[in-house]
Design a protein around this motif. Sequence first.
Motif, PDB file in Angstrom:
ATOM      1  N   ASP A 101     109.026 103.938  11.379  1.00 29.03           N
ATOM      2  CA  ASP A 101     108.149 103.503  10.510  1.00 29.03           C
ATOM      3  C   ASP A 101     107.434 104.409   9.562  1.00 29.03           C
ATOM      4  N   GLU A 102     107.965 105.380   9.110  1.00 23.63           N
ATOM      5  CA  GLU A 102     107.866 106.408   8.218  1.00 23.63           C
ATOM      6  C   GLU A 102     108.015 105.984   6.838  1.00 23.63           C
ATOM      7  N   ASP A 103     107.053 106.389   6.161  1.00 27.06           N
ATOM      8  CA  ASP A 103     107.166 106.030   4.332  1.00 27.06           C
ATOM      9  C   ASP A 103     108.619 107.006   4.157  1.00 27.06           C
ATOM     10  N   PRO A 104     109.527 106.216   3.671  1.00 24.83           N
ATOM     11  CA  PRO A 104     110.508 107.297   3.175  1.00 24.83           C
ATOM     12  C   PRO A 104     109.519 107.822   1.401  1.00 24.83           C
ATOM     13  N   ASN A 105     109.030 107.883   1.004  1.00 27.56           N
ATOM     14  CA  ASN A 105     109.112 108.387   0.043  1.00 27.56           C
ATOM     15  C   ASN A 105     107.146 109.432   0.520  1.00 27.56           C
ATOM     16  N   ASN A 106     106.663 109.230   1.681  1.00 25.25           N
ATOM     17  CA  ASN A 106     105.478 110.162   2.239  1.00 25.25           C
ATOM     18  C   ASN A 106     105.767 110.536   3.501  1.00 25.25           C
ATOM     19  N   PRO A 107     106.038 111.199   3.927  1.00 25.88           N
ATOM     20  CA  PRO A 107     105.904 111.706   5.249  1.00 25.88           C
ATOM     21  C   PRO A 107     104.788 111.316   5.920  1.00 25.88           C
ATOM     22  N   ASN A 108     103.781 111.386   5.254  1.00 26.85           N
ATOM     23  CA  ASN A 108     102.177 111.916   5.526  1.00 26.85           C
ATOM     24  C   ASN A 108     102.179 110.497   6.393  1.00 26.85           C
ATOM     25  N   ASN A 109     102.656 109.350   5.822  1.00 26.84           N
ATOM     26  CA  ASN A 109     101.741 107.254   5.584  1.00 26.84           C
ATOM     27  C   ASN A 109     102.992 106.498   6.956  1.00 26.84           C
ATOM     28  N   ILE A 110     103.104 106.126   6.828  1.00 25.83           N
ATOM     29  CA  ILE A 110     103.555 104.836   7.922  1.00 25.83           C
ATOM     30  C   ILE A 110     104.025 103.342   6.862  1.00 25.83           C
ATOM     31  N   ILE A 111     104.667 102.845   6.460  1.00 24.93           N
ATOM     32  CA  ILE A 111     105.180 101.434   6.612  1.00 24.93           C
ATOM     33  C   ILE A 111     104.145 100.597   7.166  1.00 24.93           C
ATOM     34  N   LEU A 112     103.060  99.683   6.832  1.00 23.06           N
ATOM     35  CA  LEU A 112     102.897  98.429   7.682  1.00 23.06           C
ATOM     36  C   LEU A 112     103.322  97.305   7.814  1.00 23.06           C
ATOM     37  N   ILE A 113     103.973  96.522   8.366  1.00 16.71           N
ATOM     38  CA  ILE A 113     104.735  95.262   8.492  1.00 16.71           C
ATOM     39  C   ILE A 113     103.212  94.168   8.111  1.00 16.71           C
ATOM     40  N   TYR A 114     103.967  93.014   7.151  1.00 14.45           N
ATOM     41  CA  TYR A 114     103.318  92.051   6.753  1.00 14.45           C
ATOM     42  C   TYR A 114     102.826  92.719   4.995  1.00 14.45           C
ATOM     43  N   ASN A 115     101.480  93.714   4.985  1.00 13.50           N
ATOM     44  CA  ASN A 115     100.988  93.523   3.337  1.00 13.50           C
ATOM     45  C   ASN A 115     101.823  95.001   2.652  1.00 13.50           C
ATOM     46  N   ARG A 116     102.929  95.534   3.704  1.00 10.41           N
ATOM     47  CA  ARG A 116     103.807  97.045   3.434  1.00 10.41           C
ATOM     48  C   ARG A 116     102.898  97.814   2.758  1.00 10.41           C
ATOM     49  N   ALA A 117     102.375  98.025   2.925  1.00  7.26           N
ATOM     50  CA  ALA A 117     100.674  99.322   3.067  1.00  7.26           C
ATOM     51  C   ALA A 117     101.480 100.432   3.582  1.00  7.26           C
ATOM     52  N   SER A 118     101.337 101.074   2.220  1.00  4.69           N
ATOM     53  CA  SER A 118     101.877 102.683   3.154  1.00  4.69           C
ATOM     54  C   SER A 118     100.749 103.758   2.848  1.00  4.69           C
ATOM     55  N   VAL A 119      99.828 103.737   5.022  1.00  6.27           N
ATOM     56  CA  VAL A 119      98.956 104.392   4.655  1.00  6.27           C
ATOM     57  C   VAL A 119      98.979 105.448   5.800  1.00  6.27           C
ATOM     58  N   VAL A 120      97.882 106.151   6.060  1.00  6.10           N
ATOM     59  CA  VAL A 120      98.333 107.666   6.828  1.00  6.10           C
ATOM     60  C   VAL A 120      98.332 107.215   8.346  1.00  6.10           C
ATOM     61  N   SER A 121      99.692 108.099   8.701  1.00  5.07           N
ATOM     62  CA  SER A 121      99.968 107.684   9.892  1.00  5.07           C
ATOM     63  C   SER A 121      99.259 108.497  10.873  1.00  5.07           C
ATOM     64  N   THR A 122      99.368 109.377  10.924  1.00  6.01           N
ATOM     65  CA  THR A 122      98.101 109.602  11.853  1.00  6.01           C
ATOM     66  C   THR A 122      97.305 108.701  13.259  1.00  6.01           C
ATOM     67  N   TRP A 123      97.465 108.571  14.636  1.00  4.20           N
ATOM     68  CA  TRP A 123      96.504 108.050  14.926  1.00  4.20           C
ATOM     69  C   TRP A 123      95.386 108.234  15.456  1.00  4.20           C
ATOM     70  N   ASP A 124      94.494 107.410  14.743  1.00 10.79           N
ATOM     71  CA  ASP A 124      92.890 107.915  14.728  1.00 10.79           C
ATOM     72  C   ASP A 124      92.355 106.436  15.801  1.00 10.79           C
ATOM     73  N   GLY A 125      93.112 106.240  16.501  1.00 14.95           N
ATOM     74  CA  GLY A 125      92.205 105.279  17.648  1.00 14.95           C
ATOM     75  C   GLY A 125      92.423 104.108  17.332  1.00 14.95           C
ATOM     76  N   GLY A 126      93.140 103.879  15.957  1.00 11.94           N
ATOM     77  CA  GLY A 126      93.526 102.338  15.927  1.00 11.94           C
ATOM     78  C   GLY A 126      92.545 101.640  14.448  1.00 11.94           C
ATOM     79  N   ASP A 127      91.718 102.542  14.262  1.00  7.78           N
ATOM     80  CA  ASP A 127      91.470 102.886  13.138  1.00  7.78           C
ATOM     81  C   ASP A 127      91.990 102.166  11.595  1.00  7.78           C
ATOM     82  N   THR A 128      92.675 102.957  12.122  1.00  6.18           N
ATOM     83  CA  THR A 128      93.837 102.375  10.496  1.00  6.18           C
ATOM     84  C   THR A 128      94.357 102.044  10.336  1.00  6.18           C
ATOM     85  N   TRP A 129      95.685 101.915  12.051  1.00  3.46           N
ATOM     86  CA  TRP A 129      96.064 101.129  11.863  1.00  3.46           C
ATOM     87  C   TRP A 129      96.947 101.166  13.372  1.00  3.46           C
ATOM     88  N   ASN A 130      97.840  99.396  13.528  1.00  3.71           N
ATOM     89  CA  ASN A 130      97.518  99.158  15.556  1.00  3.71           C
ATOM     90  C   ASN A 130      99.014  98.986  15.286  1.00  3.71           C
TER      91      ASN A 130
END
Length: 207
Positions: free
Chosen positions: A50-79
């Motif tokens: 689910d990598e952001d095609p416009n930013n390889p450091n980010n991931i695209i979230l379902i529903y709100n379509r937000a692009s956030v940093v993909s590195t896993w941080d224990g679930g603080d940024t995304w789960n």
Amino acid sequence: MSDGVDGYTGYYESINGLSGQPLLYELGNIISVFTPKSYDSARDILQESDEDPNNPNNIILIYNRASVVSTWDGGDTWNREHVWPQSYLDGASASDLHNLKPASNSINSSRGNTPFRDSVNSNYGHVTNGWFPGDDDKGDVARILFYMVTRYSQLNISTMGVLSTLLEWHIEDPVDDFERNRNEVLYSYQKNRNPYIDHPELVDLVW
């Protein structure tokens, strides 16, 4: 329901000429041959699928379509969101990658195990008797649900949505390059595919 069609090769060769329940059954046989992955491993695999095609450091979230940093941080940024909720899996794999999507913690919690319903609004969120995934994700969600009832015969589509609505979502929000790439990435790890992404016409042939 349409008549069965021919011309499928390779992974889908055995479905030639089938439609309806026989097609559903055979697709289930095909995609049930897979390499299980752990729920923990999904946090790494989703960063790629689910990598952001416009930013390889980010991931695209379902529903709100937000692009956030993909590195896993224990679930603080995304789960990890179970599109078909874990509480309704009825013995189906809780770590099936095709059913997992990165999501905002708060949105994941807000949705809970709510089934999907249509909305007159294009934005995601709670609607009468359910949850609307948003116009940009409704087709993706429909195809994930179709995958789940095909892969796991004990599941019933009516648990998570109204079939006629999901069929409309499939048409209104067609398969795109993001979904195709996700399917390829998940196949590289789990060794099975979502047939309704590879061949969207199969939806009409089954249902």
